[in-house]
Design an enzyme around this catalytic site. Structure first.
Site, PDB file in Angstrom:
ATOM      1  N   PHE A 152       1.019  -1.100  -0.057  1.00  0.00           N
ATOM      2  CA  PHE A 152      -0.042   0.054   0.031  1.00  0.00           C
ATOM      3  C   PHE A 152       0.925   1.362   0.035  1.00  0.00           C
ATOM      4  O   PHE A 152       0.412   2.489   0.230  1.00  0.00           O
ATOM      5  CB  PHE A 152      -0.988  -0.095   1.332  1.00  0.00           C
ATOM      6  CG  PHE A 152      -1.968  -1.059   1.170  1.00  0.00           C
ATOM      7  CD1 PHE A 152      -2.870  -1.144   0.452  1.00  0.00           C
ATOM      8  CD2 PHE A 152      -1.755  -2.349   1.959  1.00  0.00           C
ATOM      9  CE1 PHE A 152      -4.035  -2.254   0.323  1.00  0.00           C
ATOM     10  CE2 PHE A 152      -2.559  -3.264   1.940  1.00  0.00           C
ATOM     11  CZ  PHE A 152      -3.681  -3.210   1.369  1.00  0.00           C
ATOM     12  N   CYS A 263      -1.002   3.205 -10.266  1.00  0.00           N
ATOM     13  CA  CYS A 263      -1.883   2.203  -9.771  1.00  0.00           C
ATOM     14  C   CYS A 263      -3.286   2.384  -9.926  1.00  0.00           C
ATOM     15  O   CYS A 263      -3.693   1.356 -10.508  1.00  0.00           O
ATOM     16  CB  CYS A 263      -1.447   2.278  -8.162  1.00  0.00           C
ATOM     17  SG  CYS A 263       0.060   1.549  -7.785  1.00  0.00           S
TER      18      CYS A 263
HETATM   19  N1  LIG Z   1       4.379   1.716  -7.819  1.00  0.00           N
HETATM   20  C1  LIG Z   1       3.820   1.959  -6.590  1.00  0.00           C
HETATM   21  O1  LIG Z   1       3.360   2.886  -6.191  1.00  0.00           O
HETATM   22  C2  LIG Z   1       3.014   0.523  -6.482  1.00  0.00           C
HETATM   23  C3  LIG Z   1       2.320   0.736  -5.178  1.00  0.00           C
HETATM   24  C4  LIG Z   1       1.761  -0.551  -4.707  1.00  0.00           C
HETATM   25  C5  LIG Z   1       1.655  -1.635  -5.487  1.00  0.00           C
HETATM   26  N2  LIG Z   1       2.327  -1.511  -6.459  1.00  0.00           N
HETATM   27  C6  LIG Z   1       2.226  -2.921  -7.485  1.00  0.00           C
HETATM   28  O2  LIG Z   1       3.285  -3.555  -7.222  1.00  0.00           O
HETATM   29  C7  LIG Z   1       3.907  -4.248  -8.660  1.00  0.00           C
HETATM   30  C8  LIG Z   1       5.086  -3.763  -9.042  1.00  0.00           C
HETATM   31  O3  LIG Z   1       5.011  -2.298  -9.401  1.00  0.00           O
HETATM   32  P1  LIG Z   1       6.219  -1.345  -9.702  1.00  0.00           P
HETATM   33  O4  LIG Z   1       5.581  -0.033  -9.910  1.00  0.00           O
HETATM   34  O5  LIG Z   1       7.436  -1.533  -8.766  1.00  0.00           O
HETATM   35  O6  LIG Z   1       6.630  -1.830 -10.927  1.00  0.00           O
HETATM   36  P2  LIG Z   1       7.997  -1.593 -11.928  1.00  0.00           P
HETATM   37  O7  LIG Z   1       7.684  -1.509 -13.374  1.00  0.00           O
HETATM   38  O8  LIG Z   1       8.668  -0.254 -11.243  1.00  0.00           O
HETATM   39  O9  LIG Z   1       9.142  -2.754 -11.498  1.00  0.00           O
HETATM   40  C9  LIG Z   1       8.895  -3.940 -11.886  1.00  0.00           C
HETATM   41  C10 LIG Z   1      10.006  -4.655 -12.111  1.00  0.00           C
HETATM   42  O10 LIG Z   1      10.126  -6.086 -12.178  1.00  0.00           O
HETATM   43  C11 LIG Z   1      11.178  -6.612 -13.293  1.00  0.00           C
HETATM   44  N3  LIG Z   1      11.026  -7.665 -13.972  1.00  0.00           N
HETATM   45  C12 LIG Z   1       9.994  -8.124 -14.827  1.00  0.00           C
HETATM   46  N4  LIG Z   1       9.837  -9.544 -14.978  1.00  0.00           N
HETATM   47  C13 LIG Z   1      10.884  -9.965 -14.132  1.00  0.00           C
HETATM   48  C14 LIG Z   1      11.520 -11.392 -14.180  1.00  0.00           C
HETATM   49  N5  LIG Z   1      10.892 -12.221 -14.882  1.00  0.00           N
HETATM   50  N6  LIG Z   1      12.227 -11.532 -13.209  1.00  0.00           N
HETATM   51  C15 LIG Z   1      12.918 -10.323 -12.624  1.00  0.00           C
HETATM   52  N7  LIG Z   1      12.600  -9.218 -12.757  1.00  0.00           N
HETATM   53  C16 LIG Z   1      11.450  -8.910 -13.409  1.00  0.00           C
HETATM   54  C17 LIG Z   1      11.209  -5.401 -13.985  1.00  0.00           C
HETATM   55  O11 LIG Z   1      12.378  -5.313 -14.783  1.00  0.00           O
HETATM   56  C18 LIG Z   1      10.985  -4.049 -13.242  1.00  0.00           C
HETATM   57  O12 LIG Z   1      12.353  -3.615 -12.902  1.00  0.00           O
HETATM   58  C19 LIG Z   1       2.712  -3.824  -9.508  1.00  0.00           C
HETATM   59  O13 LIG Z   1       1.632  -4.923  -9.495  1.00  0.00           O
HETATM   60  C20 LIG Z   1       1.844  -2.684  -9.048  1.00  0.00           C
HETATM   61  O14 LIG Z   1       0.690  -2.512  -9.196  1.00  0.00           O
HETATM   62  C21 LIG Z   1       2.825  -0.501  -7.016  1.00  0.00           C
END
Ligand SMILES: NC(=O)c1ccc[n+]([C@@H]2O[C@H](COP(=O)([O-])OP(=O)(O)OC[C@H]3O[C@@H](n4cnc5c(N)ncnc54)[C@H](O)[C@@H]3O)[C@@H](O)[C@H]2O)c1
Length: 436
Positions: A152, A263
């Protein structure tokens, strides 16, 4: 305890660094070689206040490391977190789960010890069941449990949110999963952060319900703001007046150009798709998504109005101050600024912009916009100046200097950070959201 974090983006890197700071031994894994190379050099892939220092101190203490090898990274880990992206799937708006499932497969194939696999990515109801099936189908001999633990944190305040969460939600189906998760979050129990154990499906739905509710609050106050403009009321007073009621609460009642970010837009869409699949319509969320989408271009038209209307705006110049979807991040995903810039360029307006952190990410999304080195260069020659993101840097602009640089400028304050009286007293025409 050893923890592996698969995906070192916003959530993975912040969570990994915070877990390391709690004293766990953390390996952050990412398939993006350049990201891992930069992290080895101490360069953060995102802008998040305090993250570089947190990463540096925990790397120095030997509790945090980075690798591109999932098999190496998860070796000996009692908890393997999946924190990869779940963007909207092109075409239908469902959450794209291909990254999550690819990780699940690789984890199953590489697992060399008993472990709890924790989905931290935001995933639709039932994803945990599928992750469990994928891992089982790899034929792994290790004992494993699949747990849901949605995140969150807010961008811009991510470290504080992670370390002092309002609550921790854990959806587990067995005692093994619950036990390991208790150990993972033990340092936070000591801080008395409430922890809520639920079923895996409830936990998955809690994340979507929370985001949809917050998006609804924002959209509600935005519509009230439009009504305020029509009836001569002040939305900030209305917001205060309703927010002081404890049943409502004052947060997420700031009228603005519409929600954006990584999000709310994708998660509200994905919730609609889940509701559709289960034949259980969520009409309120449908209305929220539609209303927010049309609001972004409406904000562009508000800036056009400041230039004399769409038919008179061609060839004139507008400045956008702030491009990211909120301050203290460089995240441009679904930022309202994209639709605003597009509406202006569609009408033949010359657009210049400045953002303290987001211009590199913004450039490819708005190729016709001229990016400037500071707010005053962006303002020079503009007839309309729109504050799109409420960065602190825009809260105390030198209005006299602005007036010298711009020709009879209209200040369009889409975040209500100025007082109408002050700006008008300085000789500007002023437009804001829900205030006359
Ligand atoms: N950004 C936010 O504020 C936030 C807050 C809460 C929840 N979320 C959720 O968290 C999740 C991640 O979001 P984020 O913003 O951190 O995404 P992001 O795009 O910043 O990071 C995702 C990372 O995963 C890596 N990746 C993808 N496939 C991979 C694999 N097979 N092996 C290893 N690494 C791999 C990518 O290279 C990337 O660096 C999403 O589901 C999002 O909805 C995000």
């Amino acid at each position: 305890m050893k923890i592996a974090m698969v995906g070192s983006g916003y959530v993975g890197l912040v969570s990994g660094a915070c877990f390391a700071d709690f004293g766990h031994d953390v390996v952050c894994i990412d398939k993006d070689q350049s990201k891992i190379d930069r992290l080895h050099e101490g360069v953060m892939p995102i802008y998040e206040p305090g993250l570089d220092a947190l990463v540096e101190s925990n790397v120095k203490a030997g509790r945090l490391s980075f690798t591109t090898s999932l098999a190496e990274g998860i070796k000996g880990a009692a908890a393997v977190f999946i924190a990869v992206g779940t963007p909207s799937r092109r075409g239908d708006g469902h959450a794209d789960l291909s990254f999550v499932y690819a990780v699940a497969r690789e984890v199953g194939e590489s697992l060399a010890n008993d472990a709890v696999i924790v989905t931290k990515s935001t995933v639709p109801v039932g994803t945990g069941d599928e992750v469990e099936r994928i891992i089982r189908d790899t034929g792994t001999a290790q004992k494993f449990s699949v747990v849901s633990n949605p995140e969150f944190l807010r961008e811009g305040a991510a470290i504080g949110d992670f370390k002092r969460p309002d609550r921790i939600v854990i959806g587990a189906e067995d005692e093994f999963g619950r036990e390991v998760m208790r150990e993972v979050y033990r340092p936070l129990f000591l801080n008395e952060s409430p922890i809520l154990f639920t079923s895996r499906r409830s936990s998955e739905l809690i994340k979507y319900a929370a985001n949809a509710f917050l998006a609804t609050k924002i959209t509600f106050i935005n519509e009230m703001a439009d009504l305020c403009e029509k009836v001569g009321a002040n939305v900030q007073d209305v917001s205060r007046g309703i927010g002081m009621d404890n049943r409502i609460g004052s947060k997420f009642l700031h009228a603005g150009p519409g929600y954006g970010g990584s999000c709310f837009p994708k998660d509200t869409l994905a919730l609609l798709k889940t509701a559709e699949d289960y034949d259980s319509p969520t009409r309120i969320v449908e209305a929220v998504v539609k209303t927010n989408e049309s609001r972004k271009r409406a904000m562009g038209r508000k800036v056009l109005d400041a230039l004399g209307g769409a038919d008179k705006a061609r060839g004139k110049k507008a400045a956008l101050l702030g491009l990211t979807f909120k301050p203290n991040t460089d995240d441009m995903r679904d930022s309202p600024s994209i639709a605003i810039a597009q509406t202006l360029t569609d009408a033949g307006v010359e657009v210049s912009a400045y953002d303290p952190e987001g211009m590199e990410q913004a450039r490819p999304l708005m190729p016709h916009v001229t990016m400037c080195d500071d707010p005053y260069s962006a303002i020079a020659g503009a007839e309309a100046i729109a504050i799109v993101t409420e960065w602190d840097a825009f809260r105390a602009l030198d209005l006299m200097r602005v007036k010298e640089l711009a020709s009879a400028p209209v200040l369009v304050d889409l975040r209500n950070i100025y007082s109408p009286e002050d700006v008008r007293a300085a000789g500007f025409i002023y437009a804001s959201i829900g205030r006359n």
